[in-house]
Design a protein around this motif. Structure first.
Motif, PDB file in Angstrom:
ATOM      1  N   PHE A   8     -12.171  91.355 -78.834  1.00  0.00           N
ATOM      2  CA  PHE A   8     -12.025  92.393 -79.832  1.00  0.00           C
ATOM      3  C   PHE A   8     -11.833  93.769 -79.191  1.00  0.00           C
ATOM      4  N   PHE A   9     -12.468  94.007 -78.052  1.00  0.00           N
ATOM      5  CA  PHE A   9     -12.289  95.282 -77.363  1.00  0.00           C
ATOM      6  C   PHE A   9     -10.840  95.449 -76.919  1.00  0.00           C
ATOM      7  N   GLU A 185      -1.874  87.534 -80.038  1.00  0.00           N
ATOM      8  CA  GLU A 185      -1.584  86.668 -81.185  1.00  0.00           C
ATOM      9  C   GLU A 185      -2.561  86.862 -82.332  1.00  0.00           C
ATOM     10  N   PHE A 186      -3.648  87.591 -82.064  1.00  0.00           N
ATOM     11  CA  PHE A 186      -4.730  87.631 -83.036  1.00  0.00           C
ATOM     12  C   PHE A 186      -4.336  88.246 -84.378  1.00  0.00           C
ATOM     13  N   PRO A 187      -3.678  89.421 -84.406  1.00  0.00           N
ATOM     14  CA  PRO A 187      -3.300  89.991 -85.706  1.00  0.00           C
ATOM     15  C   PRO A 187      -2.428  89.054 -86.535  1.00  0.00           C
ATOM     16  N   ALA A 188      -1.478  88.374 -85.898  1.00  0.00           N
ATOM     17  CA  ALA A 188      -0.622  87.433 -86.628  1.00  0.00           C
ATOM     18  C   ALA A 188      -1.442  86.262 -87.161  1.00  0.00           C
ATOM     19  N   PHE A 189      -2.446  85.831 -86.385  1.00  0.00           N
ATOM     20  CA  PHE A 189      -3.285  84.725 -86.842  1.00  0.00           C
ATOM     21  C   PHE A 189      -4.142  85.151 -88.032  1.00  0.00           C
ATOM     22  N   ILE A 190      -4.602  86.383 -88.034  1.00  0.00           N
ATOM     23  CA  ILE A 190      -5.354  86.886 -89.190  1.00  0.00           C
ATOM     24  C   ILE A 190      -4.509  86.778 -90.444  1.00  0.00           C
ATOM     25  N   LEU A 241     -13.020  96.348 -86.541  1.00  0.00           N
ATOM     26  CA  LEU A 241     -11.651  96.774 -86.844  1.00  0.00           C
ATOM     27  C   LEU A 241     -10.799  95.576 -87.246  1.00  0.00           C
ATOM     28  N   LEU A 242     -10.956  94.470 -86.530  1.00  0.00           N
ATOM     29  CA  LEU A 242     -10.208  93.269 -86.884  1.00  0.00           C
ATOM     30  C   LEU A 242     -10.665  92.708 -88.221  1.00  0.00           C
ATOM     31  N   ASN A 244     -11.704  94.460 -90.659  1.00  0.00           N
ATOM     32  CA  ASN A 244     -11.075  95.317 -91.669  1.00  0.00           C
ATOM     33  C   ASN A 244      -9.625  94.933 -91.918  1.00  0.00           C
ATOM     34  N   LEU A 245      -8.926  94.496 -90.879  1.00  0.00           N
ATOM     35  CA  LEU A 245      -7.554  94.031 -91.077  1.00  0.00           C
ATOM     36  C   LEU A 245      -7.548  92.814 -92.001  1.00  0.00           C
ATOM     37  N   HIS A 246      -8.405  91.839 -91.716  1.00  0.00           N
ATOM     38  CA  HIS A 246      -8.524  90.657 -92.587  1.00  0.00           C
ATOM     39  C   HIS A 246      -8.812  91.090 -94.022  1.00  0.00           C
ATOM     40  N   ASN A 247      -9.800  91.967 -94.196  1.00  0.00           N
ATOM     41  CA  ASN A 247     -10.246  92.330 -95.541  1.00  0.00           C
ATOM     42  C   ASN A 247      -9.211  93.115 -96.317  1.00  0.00           C
ATOM     43  N   ASN A 248      -8.475  93.986 -95.633  1.00  0.00           N
ATOM     44  CA  ASN A 248      -7.443  94.747 -96.337  1.00  0.00           C
ATOM     45  C   ASN A 248      -6.254  93.881 -96.717  1.00  0.00           C
ATOM     46  N   LEU A 249      -5.883  92.948 -95.845  1.00  0.00           N
ATOM     47  CA  LEU A 249      -4.830  91.991 -96.211  1.00  0.00           C
ATOM     48  C   LEU A 249      -5.286  91.137 -97.394  1.00  0.00           C
TER      49      LEU A 249
END
Length: 359
Positions: A8-9, A185-190, A241-242, A244-249
């Motif tokens: 995550f860092f 790859e993490f953001p795309a996987f989210i 932060l990650l 939050n990306l999941h939750n906002n999507l």
């Protein structure tokens, strides 16, 4: 889950520039003028993971069947990943019904007990495959669909007054990390996780469930397995932060779904904000309990190689329990105590009353 800190860092800089969404501040993620007035749930159907499982997972596969799990309720291990009640139990209580029977125990339950719905959640599962042979959410919904088709227990007409809980608590992400996939790859996987969650929500609605509650992802950076690195003093904001990306999507997706149905069929249970509200609570409402050290778990292993419920080959306990589970928000490295869940649902009560039950 332990390797989340490093991963995550490495992604925090990416997310700080690419998170352009707002915070989750709605319950249903849509225009709140649309409601199912007169809706009063009588059945609860549950899909998901350990935050919702009340006894489906086999004894051989989980610590939730080992002492000291269940010491607060029902007084012995019973398959819940806590010292007592979990999210399913509190949502059922809120809508005024008994907690639905786990699918695994359906053949041992009387007809009266089955009238409150059924719990298909299995600890450790995700929207995708995480731990074989545990059924992912698609398979859980398949099981539910087959029950409806058979008609022996439920029929489509039973769903008129039904609500579903769809729990996604992060096992897909733990599994992703365990595969040593590239951090890029993490953001795309989210997005894949959220997209598959939407497929599941659409399917449940198509089967006839009238209200569907999906929790936002809790602040993973605040779980004891992570806050251990700071002696349980602070959350890892890079991880959140990650989250939050999941939750906002998720919020965007739910808003779109509600616009399609023209009613507030889909509801977000804002666990992220509720957890943080409880952590910050100094004794006043919302939140019925003040936790002195909210990030510190009640039950911990005596060393990093052991966890809550562990024993050695001679049966000697390799864990420690706090004096009073009611004083702790977290039970183990991942899961809230019964008192923790009680505090969370105290925070959620007002928004639930506004969106889930209409007189």
């Amino acid at each position: 889950m332990d390797s989340l800190i490093k991963l995550f860092f490495s992604l925090s800089l990416f997310l700080s520039t690419s998170l352009l969404f707002g915070e989750i501040n709605g319950v249903d993620g849509s225009n709140q003028n649309h409601h199912l007035y007169g809706f009063r749930p009588t059945k609860l159907f549950v899909f998901g993971d350990s935050y919702a499982d009340t006894g489906n997972i086999k004894k051989s596969l989980a610590s939730s069947w080992k002492f000291p799990y269940g010491i607060t309720f029902p007084g012995k291990p019973a398959g819940r990943f806590s010292d007592g009640r979990v999210a399913t139990d509190f949502l059922a209580k809120f809508v005024g019904i008994k907690s639905p029977i786990p699918y695994f125990w359906k053949d041992y339950a009387g007809k009266k007990r089955l009238q409150y719905g059924m719990n298909f959640a299995y600890g450790g599962t995700g929207v995708f495959n995480t731990h074989n042979p545990l059924p992912n959410m698609t398979t859980q919904i398949d099981i539910f669909h087959n029950l409806l088709t058979a008609g022996d227990i439920y029929s489509p007409s039973d769903l008129i007054s039904s609500v579903a809980l769809v729990s996604v608590a992060g096992n897909d992400y733990s599994n992703f990390i365990s595969q040593n996939r590239s951090a890029s790859e993490f953001p795309a996987f989210i997005k894949q996780v959220v997209d598959q969650t939407v497929v599941n929500l659409r399917r449940l609605h198509a089967l006839g469930i009238k209200k569907i509650a999906v929790p936002s992802l809790q602040p993973l950076g605040c779980l004891p397995r992570i806050t251990f690195a700071s002696s349980f003093q602070s959350c890892n904001e890079s991880q959140n932060l990650l989250v939050n990306l999941h939750n906002n999507l998720l919020q965007q997706a739910v808003a779109k779904l509600n616009n399609e149905t023209k009613q507030s069929t889909f509801i977000i249970l804002d666990l992220y904000s509720a957890f943080l509200t409880v952590f910050k609570n100094k004794g006043a409402s919302p939140g019925s309990t003040r936790f002195e050290s909210p990030l510190k778990p009640c039950c911990v292993g005596v060393s990093s190689e052991y966890s809550c419920g562990s024993v050695d080959e001679k049966g000697v306990k390799k864990y420690m329990i706090c004096d009073d589970p009611k004083s702790a928000f977290f039970w183990d490295g991942l899961h809230p105590t019964e008192e923790g869940w009680r505090a969370v649902y105290s925070v959620l009560r007002q928004s639930l009353a506004a969106s889930l039950i209409k007189a």
